[in-house]
Design an enzyme around this catalytic site. Sequence first.
Site, PDB file in Angstrom:
ATOM      1  CD1 TRP A   1      -2.097  -2.242   1.606  1.00  0.00           C
ATOM      2  CD2 TRP A   1      -3.089  -1.109  -0.101  1.00  0.00           C
ATOM      3  NE1 TRP A   1      -2.998  -2.984   1.042  1.00  0.00           N
ATOM      4  CE2 TRP A   1      -3.999  -2.382   0.064  1.00  0.00           C
ATOM      5  CE3 TRP A   1      -3.460  -0.324  -1.104  1.00  0.00           C
ATOM      6  CZ2 TRP A   1      -4.726  -2.738  -0.914  1.00  0.00           C
ATOM      7  CZ3 TRP A   1      -4.518  -0.732  -1.923  1.00  0.00           C
ATOM      8  CH2 TRP A   1      -5.058  -1.546  -1.650  1.00  0.00           C
TER       9      TRP A   1
ATOM     10  CG  ASP B   1      -2.986   4.165   4.437  1.00  0.00           C
ATOM     11  OD1 ASP B   1      -3.955   4.082   5.265  1.00  0.00           O
ATOM     12  OD2 ASP B   1      -2.944   3.543   3.411  1.00  0.00           O
TER      13      ASP B   1
ATOM     14  CE  LYS C   1      -8.346  -2.289   5.450  1.00  0.00           C
ATOM     15  NZ  LYS C   1      -7.937  -3.583   4.616  1.00  0.00           N
TER      16      LYS C   1
END
Length: 362
Positions: A101, A172, A196
Amino acid sequence: MKIYNYAAGPAKLPDQVISQIQEELPSVQGSGMSILEISHRSALFENILADAQQDLRDLMKIPDNYHILFFQGGGTGQFAAAPLNLATNHRKIALLDSGHWAVRAGDEATRLGFDMDTLASTKNIQYQSLPHLPENQNLDQYDYLHLTMNNTIEGTAYHQPVRPINTELVADMSSNFLAETYNVTDFGLIFAGAQKNLGPAGVTVVIVRDDLVHKVENVPSILDYDLFVKKNSLYNTPPVFPIYTAGLVLKWLKEIGGIDEMQKINEQKSQMLYDFLDQSKLFTNHITPSDRSLTNIPFTTGDEQLDNQVINAATEHGLMSLKGHRSVGGLRASLYNAMPIEGAQVLVDFLEDFEKHYQGGH
């Protein structure tokens, strides 16, 4: 048979939140209307939005000089929004390459015409530990340093933020948002997809310091921090249902004692699984112990066919979504906030039993 969901996202929601949604779905807060149909301009939704913002501010101790915004587009959308809004001086961004990511964030900024410099990477060791900044490196040539706080695929996490010299830190936090305690003032910008730890897919939280928000030319309206601050995240129709659900999750998190208490529970859950893996003769976790994630735990037998046997047997026992990401294979258990301690114990018991029977047959 009780089902346990170890998916990396969309992931498990708290049982009581699911029950409350079910109960309120025909008539939210006694309004006679479903949350799925109320106007985002209604006083009812404005109160839901304000409550969610205040509860998040309370939980994370977010100072008044930070804005809380709700976007669509996921963390991927913020890979574009962050450089478009913040990289307006040097048009240069620094990156620590900690995995998939982080690379995706760098690629998106590059596509938009920004210069992206990778200052450190652990790709050569399959991201089994975290990269760190070279000591005392002055970063004043960069608009910010991008950091992926928790690497969902690789199973690593920065439990303390990197502290760059003379530039902003952009984080992030998608896969460990609200799962462990951080000091918001260490960051200029935090963003996190909800799916999440916070709610269903469809809403993304942005926490940004006031002095970093300014009018920028040619930024698409849907990614414009300045515009979303002025419109209180209501420039267009927001994701009403995900924001409502996120608000319920935030109240649940307050009830159980907040983020500090949640972190203790997450440490207990993850340690149960790590302790088993560390003594196992069949399963292995390859991550440097100090860099291990509390929320995403990859492991493997080292044999793809055997890994698949484990996944299939687990599924038959109601232990779902243990297949590792396609880029790394193996298995992965995501133990997000809503996963109860018993979910970690059930998984350990299953793996112990599988190993015992496997070794007994070999």
